[in-house]
Scaffold this motif. Sequence first.
Motif, short mmCIF file in Angstrom:
data_model
loop_
_atom_site.label_atom_id
_atom_site.label_comp_id
_atom_site.label_asym_id
_atom_site.label_seq_id
_atom_site.Cartn_x
_atom_site.Cartn_y
_atom_site.Cartn_z
N LEU A 1 114.07 41.62 72.71
CA LEU A 1 112.88 40.80 72.47
C LEU A 1 111.97 41.35 71.37
CD1 LEU A 1 111.88 39.88 76.12
CD2 LEU A 1 112.99 38.43 74.43
N VAL B 1 110.03 44.16 71.54
CA VAL B 1 108.80 44.71 72.10
C VAL B 1 109.07 46.15 72.51
CG1 VAL B 1 107.91 42.48 72.88
CG2 VAL B 1 109.30 43.86 74.42
N HIS B 2 108.04 46.83 72.92
CA HIS B 2 108.19 48.22 73.37
C HIS B 2 108.70 48.23 74.81
CE1 HIS B 2 107.16 52.42 74.16
NE2 HIS B 2 107.14 52.56 72.85
N ALA C 1 113.76 45.32 75.84
CA ALA C 1 112.77 45.59 74.79
C ALA C 1 113.38 45.42 73.41
CB ALA C 1 112.19 46.99 74.96
N TRP D 1 103.97 33.96 74.53
CA TRP D 1 103.75 35.19 75.28
C TRP D 1 104.27 35.02 76.71
CZ3 TRP D 1 100.64 36.70 79.41
CH2 TRP D 1 100.36 38.04 79.49
N THR E 1 106.17 47.97 77.53
CA THR E 1 105.69 46.61 77.80
C THR E 1 106.58 45.95 78.84
OG1 THR E 1 104.86 46.44 75.54
CG2 THR E 1 105.16 44.37 76.75
N ASP F 1 108.11 34.96 76.81
CA ASP F 1 108.68 36.31 76.72
C ASP F 1 108.64 37.00 78.07
OD1 ASP F 1 109.32 36.09 74.08
OD2 ASP F 1 107.61 37.27 73.34
N ARG F 2 107.55 36.85 78.81
CA ARG F 2 107.45 37.48 80.13
C ARG F 2 108.50 36.91 81.08
NH1 ARG F 2 102.39 39.50 82.74
NH2 ARG F 2 101.75 41.04 81.24
#
Length: 181
Positions: A56, A58-59, A53, A32, A62, A35-36
């Motif tokens: 990766l 993700v939305h 997004a 997590w 996010t 990813d950030r």
Amino acid sequence: MLYTSAMLRADVSPEDWERLRERGRSPWATPWERDRVEMILLSASGWSPPWIAEYLGVHAATVRRVLKAWSREGLDALERKLPGPVPDVERHARVVGLLEKLLSEPRIWTSAQLAEALAGVGIRMSARQTERYLAEMGASWHRNKSSLAHMQQPQHVEQARRKLTTLKKSPRAEAGPLLSR
């Protein structure tokens, strides 16, 4: 206010860039957190939030949330913050202390009875929540054994035992061979 991709571009100084790369490659970094870090570095490299997004998985919201947190908090934005209120340590200590006091009494408690006793001193909890506190404290409990031993009269028990021994079958004689030759 309408946010555009240019407004959400992460500004990363050369020192922060190195810190982010080290943190993202750290063996102790969670997926997590990695990813950030990658979201911030890709944004600083010119990628838009929708592209990041998609890359990766993700939305886009996010990615925007992470980039906004980066602009507000810096490196602290990488930490995962749990949702919900901050734990009430004082209440927890009070509940544990009261439970220990109640459990030291010479009686058997159910979790519902403990919850009722706590409600009497102003702490409202369900029986299930009380069980969670008990488990955390290492207290053990078990289902009561169904027994009528406490209601038995010793002379009646002995009389029944004697009668049962007289009703038992006598031991069988040693059986011989069924067929003789």
